[in-house]
Motif scaffolding. Structure first.
Motif, mmCIF file in Angstrom:
data_model
loop_
_atom_site.group_PDB
_atom_site.id
_atom_site.type_symbol
_atom_site.label_atom_id
_atom_site.label_comp_id
_atom_site.label_asym_id
_atom_site.label_seq_id
_atom_site.Cartn_x
_atom_site.Cartn_y
_atom_site.Cartn_z
ATOM 1 N N ASN A 232 6.963 1.842 5.204
ATOM 2 C CA ASN A 232 6.146 2.976 4.769
ATOM 3 C C ASN A 232 4.868 2.546 4.057
ATOM 4 O O ASN A 232 3.839 3.228 4.142
ATOM 5 C CB ASN A 232 6.973 3.897 3.866
ATOM 6 C CG ASN A 232 8.083 4.594 4.625
ATOM 7 O OD1 ASN A 232 8.093 4.621 5.850
ATOM 8 N ND2 ASN A 232 9.041 5.162 3.908
ATOM 9 N N ARG A 233 4.908 1.415 3.361
ATOM 10 C CA ARG A 233 3.698 0.959 2.663
ATOM 11 C C ARG A 233 2.614 0.566 3.665
ATOM 12 O O ARG A 233 1.415 0.611 3.339
ATOM 13 C CB ARG A 233 4.023 -0.211 1.732
ATOM 14 C CG ARG A 233 4.007 -1.577 2.409
ATOM 15 C CD ARG A 233 4.548 -2.671 1.527
ATOM 16 N NE ARG A 233 4.276 -4.005 2.054
ATOM 17 C CZ ARG A 233 4.890 -4.568 3.082
ATOM 18 N NH1 ARG A 233 5.832 -3.910 3.738
ATOM 19 N NH2 ARG A 233 4.571 -5.790 3.487
ATOM 20 N N SER A 236 0.908 3.934 4.970
ATOM 21 C CA SER A 236 -0.103 4.421 4.015
ATOM 22 C C SER A 236 -1.241 3.422 3.853
ATOM 23 O O SER A 236 -2.406 3.800 3.711
ATOM 24 C CB SER A 236 0.548 4.727 2.661
ATOM 25 O OG SER A 236 1.251 3.601 2.162
ATOM 26 N N SER A 239 -4.151 3.637 6.240
ATOM 27 C CA SER A 239 -4.785 4.953 6.333
ATOM 28 C C SER A 239 -5.712 5.266 5.169
ATOM 29 O O SER A 239 -5.537 4.769 4.059
ATOM 30 C CB SER A 239 -3.692 6.024 6.418
ATOM 31 O OG SER A 239 -2.761 5.715 7.444
ATOM 32 N N VAL A 242 -2.860 10.272 3.557
ATOM 33 C CA VAL A 242 -1.528 10.559 4.097
ATOM 34 C C VAL A 242 -1.259 12.056 4.009
ATOM 35 O O VAL A 242 -1.419 12.659 2.942
ATOM 36 C CB VAL A 242 -0.436 9.792 3.326
ATOM 37 C CG1 VAL A 242 0.956 10.226 3.779
ATOM 38 C CG2 VAL A 242 -0.604 8.292 3.515
ATOM 39 N N THR A 256 6.391 7.536 1.085
ATOM 40 C CA THR A 256 5.104 7.141 1.658
ATOM 41 C C THR A 256 3.951 7.741 0.864
ATOM 42 O O THR A 256 2.935 7.068 0.608
ATOM 43 C CB THR A 256 5.007 7.580 3.132
ATOM 44 O OG1 THR A 256 6.130 7.066 3.847
ATOM 45 C CG2 THR A 256 3.725 7.068 3.778
ATOM 46 N N ALA A 257 4.092 9.004 0.467
ATOM 47 C CA ALA A 257 3.045 9.659 -0.320
ATOM 48 C C ALA A 257 2.871 8.974 -1.674
ATOM 49 O O ALA A 257 1.745 8.785 -2.153
ATOM 50 C CB ALA A 257 3.387 11.132 -0.507
ATOM 51 N N ALA A 260 1.063 5.845 -1.183
ATOM 52 C CA ALA A 260 -0.348 6.136 -0.930
ATOM 53 C C ALA A 260 -1.100 6.314 -2.249
ATOM 54 O O ALA A 260 -2.235 5.835 -2.405
ATOM 55 C CB ALA A 260 -0.482 7.385 -0.063
ATOM 56 N N ARG A 265 -4.993 6.007 -2.094
ATOM 57 C CA ARG A 265 -5.285 6.797 -0.913
ATOM 58 C C ARG A 265 -5.217 8.282 -1.273
ATOM 59 O O ARG A 265 -4.566 8.676 -2.246
ATOM 60 C CB ARG A 265 -4.290 6.514 0.216
ATOM 61 C CG ARG A 265 -4.111 5.057 0.600
ATOM 62 C CD ARG A 265 -5.406 4.397 1.035
ATOM 63 N NE ARG A 265 -5.159 3.141 1.737
ATOM 64 C CZ ARG A 265 -5.413 1.950 1.274
ATOM 65 N NH1 ARG A 265 -5.955 1.810 0.057
ATOM 66 N NH2 ARG A 265 -5.183 0.863 1.973
ATOM 67 N N VAL A 267 -3.836 12.009 -0.782
ATOM 68 C CA VAL A 267 -2.556 12.574 -0.344
ATOM 69 C C VAL A 267 -2.729 14.069 -0.107
ATOM 70 O O VAL A 267 -3.305 14.789 -0.935
ATOM 71 C CB VAL A 267 -1.443 12.337 -1.386
ATOM 72 C CG1 VAL A 267 -0.149 13.036 -0.965
ATOM 73 C CG2 VAL A 267 -1.197 10.842 -1.562
#
Length: 381
Positions: A232-233, A236, A239, A242, A256-257, A260, A265, A267
């Motif tokens: 999952n890392r 994210s 990207s 997410v 994942t969020a 992120a 990142r 979200v």
């Protein structure tokens, strides 16, 4: 272990893949520790020969240092690396190390980037602006429809869609991107040659033909539970943002969020029914400050400004350092309405296959060509 030619860095990247493979095969070395060792010694080859000198690196105790100093362990690692490199070549898998020019720049910025990526498909998508779409496996009809719609609209806005090829939201995100004629990247929690879940075999084939399959695990690695949170890392990390479409409070999509956010990142979360446990995770993210998604414009306005969004810019001028032979190969694509295969290029150029392969590789590394499945090539500039 390999030697490298400092005058040809792209050849060096390819040549030392065996060292990277040997390094990632050593037990007890996770991505973060590998980054510390690489920072301390400069290259995987230097790490592999560091021996007990590695003990001064933070997190490397006497046991791991002794492991690096063991000739038996290193011999086994190098033997496995040679076999894995042959398997990758036979499977059409490109091995991308952390120092490879094609290593995704977004992923470099996280604190524990994978040292090596196993890639099947079009590796140029590692360089494109990407947005992840993730969510519940047991998704509702509403969630599936929203995932498909948002992925399609992201592609139309010029983005590559990243997800994990899981059942439910992930699968619909990939399908929406493909239906729009765009690109999508599937990050797997198993080997890049393993189809999981098995009923996604058709989707896997479509992604392979139109996008990219990525894994940090060796070929044949089974989909064991511990691999998915680590996977999952990467989703994210690849990207700019997410998007969570349906997720329970305790779920992979919620993880994942959170990753992120740690990676700085953006979200986004799609609201759902207030009486559904599958909406609770997304609603909690909104309460914690995630962008509420009512339409694609909420996503586009919340992403970092990358200039023209994800849409490709005008074709760049050719680099000044191209050789006469490289420029000659590029001209072979002038009258090609689509990709050209290696046989066609060989016939047109009159060059031996070995010499042509070297020129194609050089142009690919310079971002002027991309390789497609079936030994086909197309110009990117």
């Amino acid at each position: 272990m390999s030697t490298t030619d400092p005058q040809h860095p792209e050849a060096a990247v390819r040549a030392d893949i065996s060292d990277w493979l040997a390094l990632v095969s050593l037990p007890g070395l996770g991505p973060a520790l590998m980054q510390r060792l690489l920072a301390a010694f400069g290259s995987p080859k230097a790490v592999l020969t560091a021996g007990r000198a590695a003990a001064h690196v933070e997190g490397i105790g006497p046991k791991l240092a002794a492991l690096l100093g063991s000739q038996t362990v290193l011999s086994q690692a190098c033997s496995w690396a040679a076999k894995e490199q042959k398997k990758a070549a036979a499977a059409g898998v490109r091995l991308i190390s952390f120092l490879d020019p094609f290593y995704p720049p977004q992923l470099r910025t996280i604190h524990d980037p994978p040292a090596l990526l196993w890639c099947r498909g079009d590796i140029s998508f590692l360089q494109t602006p990407s947005v992840a779409v993730v969510g519940a496996r047991s998704a509702s009809g509403y969630g599936r429809n929203v995932s498909f719609m948002l992925a399609r609209q992201l592609v139309q806005a010029g983005f590559t869609v990243v997800s994990g090829m899981a059942e439910g939201i992930d699968g619909q995100a990939h399908a929406g991107a493909l239906a729009a004629g765009g690109s999508t990247v599937a990050v797997l929690g198993c080997g890049a040659d393993v189809v999981y879940p098995r009923f996604h075999s058709r989707l896997y084939g479509q992604i392979l033909a139109q996008g990219l399959i990525v894994s940090e695990y060796p070929l044949g690695a089974p989909p064991e539970p511990f691999r998915f949170p680590a996977r999952n890392r990467i989703i994210s990390g690849l990207s700019l943002g997410v998007i969570v479409v349906e997720a329970a409070v305790r779920s992979g999509a919620k993880i994942t969020a959170e990753l992120a956010l740690e990676q700085n990142r953006e979200v986004f979360a799609v609201p759902g029914r207030i009486d559904s446990p599958q909406s609770e995770g997304a609603h909690r993210l909104i309460q914690q400050g995630a962008h509420l998604v009512h339409s694609i414009e909420d996503i586009l306005s919340g992403l970092p400004d990358i200039g023209g969004r994800g849409r490709p810019s005008a074709a760049p001028l050719l680099p000044d350092d191209l050789s006469t032979e490289e420029r000659g190969v590029l001209t072979l694509f002038a009258d090609c309405p689509g990709p050209a295969d290696i046989d066609e290029l060989t016939a047109k150029s009159g060059l031996p296959v070995s010499g042509l392969h070297g020129l194609l590789l050089s142009l690919e590394l310079k971002g002027l060509l991309r390789q497609l499945p079936g030994q086909q090539y197309e110009r990117t500039a």
